[in-house]
Motif scaffolding. Structure first.
Motif, PDB file in Angstrom:
ATOM      1  N   ALA A 134      19.717 -26.235 -38.553  1.00  0.00           N
ATOM      2  CA  ALA A 134      20.719 -25.232 -38.937  1.00  0.00           C
ATOM      3  C   ALA A 134      21.998 -25.414 -38.133  1.00  0.00           C
ATOM      4  N   GLY A 135      21.852 -25.741 -36.849  1.00  0.00           N
ATOM      5  CA  GLY A 135      23.039 -26.017 -36.036  1.00  0.00           C
ATOM      6  C   GLY A 135      23.749 -27.273 -36.473  1.00  0.00           C
ATOM      7  N   VAL A 136      23.003 -28.331 -36.794  1.00  0.00           N
ATOM      8  CA  VAL A 136      23.610 -29.576 -37.273  1.00  0.00           C
ATOM      9  C   VAL A 136      24.372 -29.327 -38.571  1.00  0.00           C
ATOM     10  N   ALA A 137      23.806 -28.496 -39.453  1.00  0.00           N
ATOM     11  CA  ALA A 137      24.437 -28.208 -40.742  1.00  0.00           C
ATOM     12  C   ALA A 137      25.603 -27.239 -40.617  1.00  0.00           C
ATOM     13  N   ARG A 138      25.913 -26.789 -39.401  1.00  0.00           N
ATOM     14  CA  ARG A 138      27.018 -25.855 -39.165  1.00  0.00           C
ATOM     15  C   ARG A 138      26.837 -24.546 -39.935  1.00  0.00           C
ATOM     16  N   MET A 139      25.593 -24.097 -40.022  1.00  0.00           N
ATOM     17  CA  MET A 139      25.363 -22.779 -40.618  1.00  0.00           C
ATOM     18  C   MET A 139      26.032 -21.721 -39.741  1.00  0.00           C
ATOM     19  N   PRO A 140      26.787 -20.807 -40.312  1.00  0.00           N
ATOM     20  CA  PRO A 140      27.420 -19.769 -39.486  1.00  0.00           C
ATOM     21  C   PRO A 140      26.366 -18.977 -38.710  1.00  0.00           C
ATOM     22  N   TYR A 141      26.647 -18.718 -37.443  1.00  0.00           N
ATOM     23  CA  TYR A 141      25.666 -18.025 -36.605  1.00  0.00           C
ATOM     24  C   TYR A 141      25.426 -16.595 -37.100  1.00  0.00           C
ATOM     25  N   ARG A 142      26.445 -16.005 -37.732  1.00  0.00           N
ATOM     26  CA  ARG A 142      26.253 -14.655 -38.269  1.00  0.00           C
ATOM     27  C   ARG A 142      25.249 -14.647 -39.416  1.00  0.00           C
ATOM     28  N   VAL A 143      25.057 -15.794 -40.073  1.00  0.00           N
ATOM     29  CA  VAL A 143      24.020 -15.928 -41.096  1.00  0.00           C
ATOM     30  C   VAL A 143      22.679 -16.257 -40.451  1.00  0.00           C
ATOM     31  N   PHE A 144      22.711 -17.124 -39.453  1.00  0.00           N
ATOM     32  CA  PHE A 144      21.489 -17.561 -38.788  1.00  0.00           C
ATOM     33  C   PHE A 144      20.811 -16.423 -38.031  1.00  0.00           C
ATOM     34  N   LEU A 145      21.590 -15.607 -37.329  1.00  0.00           N
ATOM     35  CA  LEU A 145      21.025 -14.620 -36.407  1.00  0.00           C
ATOM     36  C   LEU A 145      20.139 -13.582 -37.079  1.00  0.00           C
ATOM     37  N   PRO A 146      20.576 -12.887 -38.153  1.00  0.00           N
ATOM     38  CA  PRO A 146      19.689 -11.859 -38.720  1.00  0.00           C
ATOM     39  C   PRO A 146      18.372 -12.411 -39.238  1.00  0.00           C
ATOM     40  N   PHE A 147      18.382 -13.596 -39.855  1.00  0.00           N
ATOM     41  CA  PHE A 147      17.129 -14.187 -40.322  1.00  0.00           C
ATOM     42  C   PHE A 147      16.270 -14.630 -39.143  1.00  0.00           C
ATOM     43  N   ASN A 148      16.904 -15.093 -38.071  1.00  0.00           N
ATOM     44  CA  ASN A 148      16.171 -15.464 -36.871  1.00  0.00           C
ATOM     45  C   ASN A 148      15.510 -14.240 -36.239  1.00  0.00           C
ATOM     46  N   VAL A 149      16.248 -13.139 -36.162  1.00  0.00           N
ATOM     47  CA  VAL A 149      15.703 -11.916 -35.570  1.00  0.00           C
ATOM     48  C   VAL A 149      14.561 -11.373 -36.430  1.00  0.00           C
ATOM     49  N   ALA A 150      14.764 -11.330 -37.750  1.00  0.00           N
ATOM     50  CA  ALA A 150      13.723 -10.797 -38.639  1.00  0.00           C
ATOM     51  C   ALA A 150      12.460 -11.648 -38.570  1.00  0.00           C
ATOM     52  N   GLY A 151      12.626 -12.969 -38.657  1.00  0.00           N
ATOM     53  CA  GLY A 151      11.463 -13.847 -38.594  1.00  0.00           C
ATOM     54  C   GLY A 151      10.758 -13.773 -37.253  1.00  0.00           C
ATOM     55  N   GLY A 152      11.532 -13.771 -36.165  1.00  0.00           N
ATOM     56  CA  GLY A 152      10.928 -13.703 -34.839  1.00  0.00           C
ATOM     57  C   GLY A 152      10.189 -12.400 -34.609  1.00  0.00           C
ATOM     58  N   ALA A 153      10.753 -11.282 -35.083  1.00  0.00           N
ATOM     59  CA  ALA A 153      10.113  -9.986 -34.880  1.00  0.00           C
ATOM     60  C   ALA A 153       8.802  -9.885 -35.661  1.00  0.00           C
ATOM     61  N   ILE A 154       8.828 -10.297 -36.920  1.00  0.00           N
ATOM     62  CA  ILE A 154       7.617 -10.192 -37.742  1.00  0.00           C
ATOM     63  C   ILE A 154       6.547 -11.163 -37.260  1.00  0.00           C
ATOM     64  N   TRP A 155       6.944 -12.415 -37.049  1.00  0.00           N
ATOM     65  CA  TRP A 155       5.985 -13.428 -36.598  1.00  0.00           C
ATOM     66  C   TRP A 155       5.400 -13.067 -35.237  1.00  0.00           C
ATOM     67  N   GLY A 156       6.259 -12.684 -34.296  1.00  0.00           N
ATOM     68  CA  GLY A 156       5.788 -12.345 -32.963  1.00  0.00           C
ATOM     69  C   GLY A 156       4.842 -11.152 -32.974  1.00  0.00           C
TER      70      GLY A 156
END
Length: 476
Positions: A134-156
């Protein structure tokens, strides 16, 4: 030190050192690719086991594991963004990954990267790679962060609670979690390959396009087209997307068959006390043996999401909002019809089966009537699921996915709460969901037929809404 001895050493820890490991392993999983050696879910499950032993508090393990997962993926994203292209442009990087494949990966993450970040969390291989890509593809961090938080919270949360509930049986749970992760990874790879072949088949010059053209010109296909033109045309129409009587109708019919078979099988198991019904006492004993005060209070609150006392105001308000939005009476009344049918069919089945509830000594509340099927589970899936189906018309794929995922999660939580409170057996909850699926599909089928018969455009639509209404009629 072997992995086995390392795990035994972790299980002997307590206090801040144990929490540090629960935080560090998920954090290092995607930032330094530790997940290929020691998967993060193992550390979280072990943290849950330590909480069940009383070595650390459960809430502390949850905070440490979830924060480690979120921070670790963010670090992996930054590493990929700052150094990923340099690594891929080096000689070893060019040998491992071709430039055109990098471009395709960047294009995919740019278009659908949020979903890849969320779902990649649940498989070990993708969990270690997706943040950096995602970083290599230059995905905007504002797009990356909410999905990262949601996935991390549910998975964890899932991994820690699995370890907490498993206790001494954590090895079996960890093995199941790894197997599920491998299966999900295989499904993702298969889906990517299938999607790539489907896209390539549109190009006559590609390998897939040549194979499709060769198959279409074969003698067997030519004979089938001459012999059964109407049948093949009908079959092709059943898989046409964006048409009410196309792929949507096929999914509804298949779901109806699956839910109908499941409901019949569960009812037979309950009546004859065979198959899945024989597991009910063991499942209930496991749940009762792992009750904790904070979870008891939460279950007593969330179970109301399947109660008619809460659902009837919800479906009435949803119906009024749907009428104001779509100006169609059928989508507006379907949530209420779905709830009413789930309630009526549940009461009828309860009277016919007459199954007693679990022992009252295990109850966490006051319950009346027969047990099978769970009325709360059926009502939750019927009401929230139908509301989601009616609201998703005309929306993007991401919005539709989030709506239906939310509806299914609510129904799942209600069913688990009924089991936790000992209001029902496991098969009661499963039967309630299956019953709601049958009734919901029986309502969806005439709805799809009505959507096909409805005009796409017309002067009867209120001004300012024709495009939305037409799009709803096409995709509903």
């Amino acid at each position: 030190m072997t992995v086995t001895s390392l795990i035994e050493h972790i299980l002997s820890l307590s206090g801040w050192l144990a929490l540090l490991i629960v935080f560090a392993v998920p954090a290092l999983e995607s930032s330094v690719f530790l997940g290929f050696v020691f998967p993060g879910e193992t550390a979280l499950i072990l943290g849950g086991v330590l909480a069940s032993y009383g070595r650390v508090a459960l809430w502390q393990v949850l905070i440490a594991g979830i924060s480690g997962a979120i921070i670790g993926d963010s670090v992996g994203y930054v590493v990929g963004r700052e150094f990923g292209r340099r690594i891929l442009a080096s000689r070893p990087g060019r040998r491992l990954v071709k430039p055109e494949r990098i471009e395709r990966a960047e294009d995919y993450l740019a278009r659908r990267g949020g979903r890849a970040v969320f779902f990649g969390r649940f498989t070990a291989a993708l969990r270690a790679l997706v943040p950096g890509l995602a970083g290599v593809a230059r995905m905007p961090y504002r797009v990356f962060l909410p999905f990262n938080v949601a996935g991390g919270a549910i998975w964890g949360t899932i991994m820690v609670l699995l370890g907490y509930l498993a206790g001494a049986s954590w090895k079996r749970v960890a093995g199941y979690a790894t197997q599920v992760g491998i299966a999900l990874f295989a499904v993702v790879v298969l889906a990517l390959i299938t999607g790539h072949l489907a896209r390539s088949a549109r190009d006559p010059q590609s390998w897939a396009g040549r194979q499709v053209a060769r198959l279409a010109s074969s003698r067997l296909v030519s004979w089938l087209q001459r012999r059964f033109p109407a049948q093949l045309a009908w079959l092709g129409a059943r898989f046409q997307p964006g048409v009410p009587t196309g792929f949507a109708l096929t999914v509804a019919v298949l779901t109806l068959c699956a839910c109908g078979w499941s409901f019949g099988s569960l009812t037979n198991s309950v009546l004859n006390h065979i198959n899945s019904a024989r597991l009910d006492p063991r499942v209930l004993a496991f749940v009762v043996g792992h009750r904790v005060p904070w979870l008891t209070g939460l279950a007593k609150t969330l179970t109301w999401l399947g109660s008619g006392f809460v659902l009837w105001p919800v479906v009435i308000c949803a119906g009024l909002a749907l009428w104001r939005w779509r100006r169609e009476w059928l989508p507006a009344v379907l949530p209420a019809l779905s709830l009413a049918g789930a309630w009526a069919w549940s009461l009828l089945t309860k009277a016919l089966v007459a199954r007693p509830r679990p022992p009252s000594a295990d109850w966490l509340g006051t319950f009346h009537g027969w047990s099978y099927p769970s009325e709360h589970a059926a009502q939750a899936l019927a009401a929230w699921g139908m509301i989601g189906l009616m609201v998703m018309a005309g929306r993007s794929f991401r919005a539709r996915t989030l709506l239906m995922t939310g509806a299914f999660l609510i129904a799942l939580v209600v069913g688990l709460c009924r089991l936790y409170l000992a209001a029902h057996w496991m098969t009661d909850v499963l039967g309630g969901w299956a019953l709601a699926g049958v009734w919901g599909c029986l309502l969806i089928l005439p709805y799809l037929a009505a959507q096909r018969a409805a005009p796409v455009t017309g002067s009867s639509r209120p001004s300012g809404r024709p495009r939305r209404a037409a799009r709803s009629a096409r995709t509903g």
